[in-house]
Design a protein around this motif. Sequence first.
Motif, short mmCIF file in Angstrom:
data_model
loop_
_atom_site.label_atom_id
_atom_site.label_comp_id
_atom_site.label_asym_id
_atom_site.label_seq_id
_atom_site.Cartn_x
_atom_site.Cartn_y
_atom_site.Cartn_z
N LYS A 76 0.66 -1.16 -0.01
CA LYS A 76 0.02 0.05 0.13
C LYS A 76 0.91 1.36 -0.03
N HIS A 77 0.69 2.08 -0.86
CA HIS A 77 1.29 3.45 -1.03
C HIS A 77 0.89 4.46 -0.21
N ILE A 78 1.48 5.04 0.69
CA ILE A 78 1.05 6.18 1.32
C ILE A 78 1.35 7.57 0.71
N ARG A 79 0.31 8.30 0.51
CA ARG A 79 0.31 9.56 -0.25
C ARG A 79 -0.71 10.54 0.57
N GLU A 80 -0.19 11.75 0.54
CA GLU A 80 -1.04 12.88 0.99
C GLU A 80 -0.98 13.95 0.08
N TYR A 81 -2.25 14.78 -0.05
CA TYR A 81 -2.56 15.84 -1.22
C TYR A 81 -2.72 17.17 -0.48
N GLU A 82 -2.16 18.07 -1.44
CA GLU A 82 -2.60 19.40 -0.80
C GLU A 82 -2.95 20.08 -1.96
N ASN A 83 -4.35 20.56 -2.06
CA ASN A 83 -5.00 21.26 -3.42
C ASN A 83 -4.41 22.53 -3.20
N LEU A 84 -3.81 23.02 -4.42
CA LEU A 84 -3.34 24.42 -4.61
C LEU A 84 -4.27 25.42 -4.96
N LYS A 85 -5.57 24.79 -5.40
CA LYS A 85 -6.66 25.57 -5.90
C LYS A 85 -6.13 26.66 -7.23
N LEU A 86 -5.41 26.08 -7.98
CA LEU A 86 -4.75 26.49 -9.24
C LEU A 86 -5.26 25.59 -10.39
N TYR A 87 -5.64 26.35 -11.40
CA TYR A 87 -6.18 25.67 -12.68
C TYR A 87 -5.76 25.97 -14.02
N LEU A 88 -5.59 24.85 -14.79
CA LEU A 88 -4.93 25.28 -16.25
C LEU A 88 -6.01 25.02 -17.03
N TYR A 89 -5.77 25.67 -18.29
CA TYR A 89 -6.84 25.27 -19.08
C TYR A 89 -6.66 23.99 -19.95
N GLY A 90 -7.09 23.04 -19.95
CA GLY A 90 -6.98 21.92 -20.58
C GLY A 90 -6.64 21.82 -22.02
N GLU A 91 -7.38 22.61 -22.71
CA GLU A 91 -6.99 22.89 -24.19
C GLU A 91 -6.88 24.35 -24.47
N PRO A 92 -5.90 25.03 -24.09
CA PRO A 92 -6.06 26.85 -24.34
C PRO A 92 -6.43 26.91 -25.69
N LYS A 93 -7.39 28.01 -25.86
CA LYS A 93 -7.89 28.22 -27.31
C LYS A 93 -7.23 29.43 -27.96
N ASN A 94 -6.32 30.27 -27.06
CA ASN A 94 -5.74 31.39 -27.77
C ASN A 94 -4.40 31.79 -26.95
N ALA A 95 -3.90 33.02 -27.32
CA ALA A 95 -2.48 33.26 -26.61
C ALA A 95 -2.77 33.63 -25.27
N ASN A 96 -3.78 34.14 -24.97
CA ASN A 96 -3.98 34.61 -23.55
C ASN A 96 -4.21 33.66 -22.64
N GLU A 97 -4.94 32.45 -23.01
CA GLU A 97 -5.12 31.35 -22.26
C GLU A 97 -3.78 30.52 -22.13
N LYS A 98 -2.90 30.60 -23.19
CA LYS A 98 -1.76 29.84 -23.14
C LYS A 98 -0.57 30.46 -22.06
N LYS A 99 -0.76 32.08 -22.08
CA LYS A 99 -0.07 32.58 -21.29
C LYS A 99 -0.50 32.65 -19.77
N GLU A 100 -1.86 32.62 -19.59
CA GLU A 100 -2.40 32.41 -18.19
C GLU A 100 -1.98 31.32 -17.63
N ASN A 101 -1.94 29.77 -18.50
CA ASN A 101 -1.41 28.72 -18.10
C ASN A 101 -0.18 28.63 -17.78
N LYS A 102 0.97 29.37 -18.43
CA LYS A 102 2.18 29.53 -18.07
C LYS A 102 2.61 30.13 -16.84
N GLU A 103 1.81 31.43 -16.67
CA GLU A 103 1.86 32.11 -15.33
C GLU A 103 1.48 31.18 -14.13
#
Length: 379
Positions: free
Chosen positions: A34-61
């Motif tokens: 049994k593998h022991i893991r814990e997680y901390e949700n950072l509450k940060l989100y990426l666009y799964g399929e960025p549609k434009n330059a702004n979404e790509k930039k936001e993903n990078k930041e």
Amino acid sequence: MKISLIERKLKDGSINLAIEYYKGSEITSEGKRKHIREYENLKLYLYGEPKNANEKKENKETLLLAKKLLAIREAEYYQGKFDLKNTTKGKRRFLDYFHEKTEEKSGSLKNYGNWTATMVHLKRCIPSNTVFDDIDEKFVKRIRTYFDKEARTKSDLPLSLNSKYSYFNKFKACLRSAFDEGYLAINYASKAKSFEQAESQREYLTHEELQSLVNTECKYEVLKRAFIFSCLSSLRWSDINKMVWAEVREEYQDNELVFKIHFEQQKTGGIEYLYISKQARDLLGERKGNLDRVFIGLKYSAVYNNEIVRWCNRAGISKHITFHSARHTNAVLLLENGVDIYTLSKRMGHSEIRTTAIYAKIIDQKNKEASNLIPELSF
């Protein structure tokens, strides 16, 4: 432990960023790993399929921010593992930190009072610009020496042993907290020797003296009822003073009417229930509204404190009796009449049995004194 950044794809197509803490594995009772893991949700989100330059930039930041948070978590882990001190925290002023810890105790009046009193002394012996980087074993020893040799009361007297014990322990508690929170790389509290705690004098009334008080007039009827109620129940002044009728319970158990007090201890904040005798219940008087105080007119004042002394004098009692002596009286009377120390400890609301054991020493001393009461025989 391995700390890493992971991505979780959500139903709406976005990606949630989290930190995974991998703590190894173990073999279960079924023989599986049994593998022991814990997680901390950072509450940060990426666009799964960025549609434009702004979404790509936001993903990078967003990804860059997540990696910075990961670096912080890794630094915090290695800081604890190798006893590394946070250098930024080392520049914080110690007295500011102690003041912060003092304010955290404001929910408990007695504890808060001890912390504020300690703060007064620390301001006298620690320069205001002292930071955590300045703290070492010599610093801690100097503070102990101050409490032991230099500190004075408002009356310009040396501190009592119990005051030294209390104040220096608050200082040590602050050092422990600072170590736990990364302000110090070394737990200096574990290296500092505490002062011994002196046994305080617990003045109490015998059954005969208590009966004398019952038979003697007291100027304030509510004070007399409250004091005797404390002698019969062990409740502290603070809990009696704030008692309302909603805390007084009457119920049948095995066809027997019993009386209880359900209350929150003012001193500890713990929820307690306490069985009381019918005689103690009768002292409370006629039931009123749930939110009405039981002892209407009772208040803490020099007038009431002085009246306890005068009341005792009229009853022929020369002991230095305070309202808290009623609680000591209850403990001694119960032990004299066969109550075991564990039951007494629960009734008194003590967190440690050693606190209750002091009353057992009183009983033992009385037994010792009784052994010499019989006049010597002539042979």
